[in-house]
Design an enzyme around this catalytic site. Structure first.
Site, short mmCIF file in Angstrom:
data_model
loop_
_atom_site.label_atom_id
_atom_site.label_comp_id
_atom_site.label_asym_id
_atom_site.label_seq_id
_atom_site.Cartn_x
_atom_site.Cartn_y
_atom_site.Cartn_z
N HIS A 304 0.84 -1.20 0.00
CA HIS A 304 0.00 0.00 0.00
C HIS A 304 0.88 1.25 0.00
O HIS A 304 0.60 2.20 -0.73
CB HIS A 304 -0.92 0.00 1.22
CG HIS A 304 -1.83 1.17 1.28
ND1 HIS A 304 -2.85 1.36 0.38
CD2 HIS A 304 -1.87 2.25 2.12
CE1 HIS A 304 -3.49 2.49 0.66
NE2 HIS A 304 -2.92 3.04 1.71
N GLU A 315 3.34 -0.87 7.82
CA GLU A 315 3.06 -1.93 6.86
C GLU A 315 4.25 -2.87 6.72
O GLU A 315 4.08 -4.10 6.67
CB GLU A 315 2.70 -1.34 5.50
CG GLU A 315 2.39 -2.41 4.47
CD GLU A 315 2.01 -1.88 3.10
OE1 GLU A 315 1.58 -2.69 2.25
OE2 GLU A 315 2.15 -0.65 2.88
N LYS A 335 2.83 3.24 -6.04
CA LYS A 335 2.33 4.61 -5.88
C LYS A 335 3.46 5.63 -6.05
O LYS A 335 3.20 6.81 -6.24
CB LYS A 335 1.66 4.78 -4.52
CG LYS A 335 0.33 4.05 -4.36
CD LYS A 335 -0.30 4.34 -3.01
CE LYS A 335 -1.60 3.58 -2.83
NZ LYS A 335 -1.41 2.13 -2.61
N HIS A 340 -1.34 8.31 -5.57
CA HIS A 340 -2.35 7.55 -4.84
C HIS A 340 -3.73 7.83 -5.44
O HIS A 340 -4.24 8.93 -5.34
CB HIS A 340 -2.30 7.97 -3.36
CG HIS A 340 -3.10 7.07 -2.45
ND1 HIS A 340 -3.91 6.06 -2.92
CD2 HIS A 340 -3.23 7.07 -1.10
CE1 HIS A 340 -4.47 5.45 -1.89
NE2 HIS A 340 -4.08 6.05 -0.79
#
Length: 415
Positions: A304, A315, A335, A340
């Protein structure tokens, strides 16, 4: 006995490519989509750049009335849905439309229309003169509705909203309805058009966006010690999910298989992730369990990783905890190139995972030159350059404000 679910079509419009093929090529090149904002004059904003679509005109894809009646987020959804249906080779006249549905995600819905219309009212005479399409254009469910109307799809139809986990939530729900026997084909994905004054200003107020205006192209730098926030992106991604025997019966080209999904909640904070990645860890474990796979089976993980100071490390701690000992695992944060896409992020990152499987390549984490000292040891973050390697299983992580975690697993198709 649950039915198997495969991917038979994909579509994407992103800041680094307006087709799946162009998007993928740009990812492998490490190409950045960040540039000065053109949607409005950003002079008075802390952040003056974003990842906008390039050389894009909705009227190249949609008729004039479709453009006029729909907010850009719906336009993006209609376009990528059409791409995915064409890519799947679906003949809708020979398809049971009652067994074909749409589950579509967006985090913000028609924020462009809302901002435009309210601004016109507030700066006008005060007489309430709103566009007759104002309400339908702002509704977050309108992309799923308009996709079903355009293509005549009469099955399950609704919208998922789980902030930046939204696109993956849509894919998960579509996957489940097919394997439970309630649909044969589902169009799933997400679209977002959030590059507006209110959106940029709001995320600036949260201190969530990078303000590296002089280094826009490299501002999204996941895992870097100098990271200072994410870069806003826009676009959409669509997947055609199909029950295996249905796909075989019509002679479809099977791209990959969806094998597991999971959702959890951090139950921790309105906007911050759990510092140890507790919810993310459980989500990854549950997705593996759902797929009947071990952590050692995963070859690639699309993180992510938005390039925020707190989120990236939490994360990675979760990933290290789940995948410790898996020396073949490559992690990357795309990203860094796309920005994003909020509610559409899960859709285009699912496509990234599927392309990694198809082409035997892992896209890089771009722009990261000084990895944070807090990064757990033993993780290959695929810094700077893509890696050629067989990818049989890939995982996509997406997390959203409110503590939402959604994880999906894709696998090379085997008879």
């Amino acid at each position: 006995m649950q039915r198997r679910v495969v991917i038979t079509g994909m579509g994407a419009i992103t800041p680094i490519g307006l087709t799946v093929e162009d998007f993928w090529a740009s990812l492998l090149e490490g190409k950045s989509g960040a540039a000065p904002i053109t949607r409005f004059d950003p002079e008075h904003f802390k952040t003056k750049f974003a990842c906008e679509l390039k050389q894009f005109d909705a009227q190249d894809y949609l008729d004039r009335n479709e453009v006029r009646k729909n907010d850009p987020f719906v336009q993006y959804g209609l376009i990528v849905a059409g791409q995915a249906i064409a890519n799947a080779g679906l003949d809708l006249d020979k398809t049971d439309r009652y067994r074909t549905g749409v589950i579509w995600g967006s985090g913000n819905g028609g924020i462009h229309t809302f901002e435009e219309q309210v601004s016109e009212f507030a700066t006008g005479t005060g007489v309430p003169r709103f566009n007759p399409f104002f309400i339908p254009k702002i509704l977050v469910n309108m992309a799923s509705g308009m996709i079903s109307i355009k293509f005549g799809l009469k099955g399950i139809n609704y919208t998922t909203v789980s902030a930046c986990a939204t696109g993956t939530s849509a894919i998960m729900d579509a996957f489940n309805y097919i394997r439970w026997g309630q649909a044969d084909i589902m169009l799933a994905g997400g679209s977002e058009a959030p590059i507006t004054k209110a959106s940029i200003g709001g995320f600036n107020a949260l201190k969530a966006l990078s303000t590296r205006n002089e280094e826009a192209q490299t501002a999204s730098r996941p895992f870097d010690v100098t990271r200072d926030g994410f870069v806003m992106g826009e676009g959409g991604g669509a997947l055609v999910l199909e029950e295996l025997e249905h796909a075989r019966a019509r002679g479809a080209h099977i791209i990959a298989e969806v094998v597991g999904c999971a959702q959890t909640s951090d139950a921790y904070h309105m906007t911050a992730v759990h510092p140890e990645g507790e919810g993310a860890k459980r989500g990854m474990q549950l997705a593996l369990q759902d797929a009947g796979l071990k952590a050692s089976d995963v070859d690639y993980l699309n993180a992510h990783a938005t390039s925020t100071p707190l989120g990236d490390i939490g994360e990675l701690k979760a990933i290290q905890s789940v995948f410790s000992g898996n020396e073949k695992l490559n992690v990357s944060a795309t990203k860094s190139m796309t920005g994003h896409l909020l509610g559409a992020a899960g859709a285009i990152e699912a496509i990234t995972c599927i392309q990694a499987i198809r082409h035997g390549a892992v896209p890089p984490t771009a722009n990261t030159s000084q990895p944070d000292d807090e990064i757990p040891a033993g993780l290959d973050l695929t810094l700077g350059k893509s890696v050629q390697k067989p990818v049989k299983v890939a995982m996509s992580n997406t997390f959203g404000f409110g503590g939402h975690n959604a994880i999906a697993l894709f696998k090379a198709f085997e008879n």
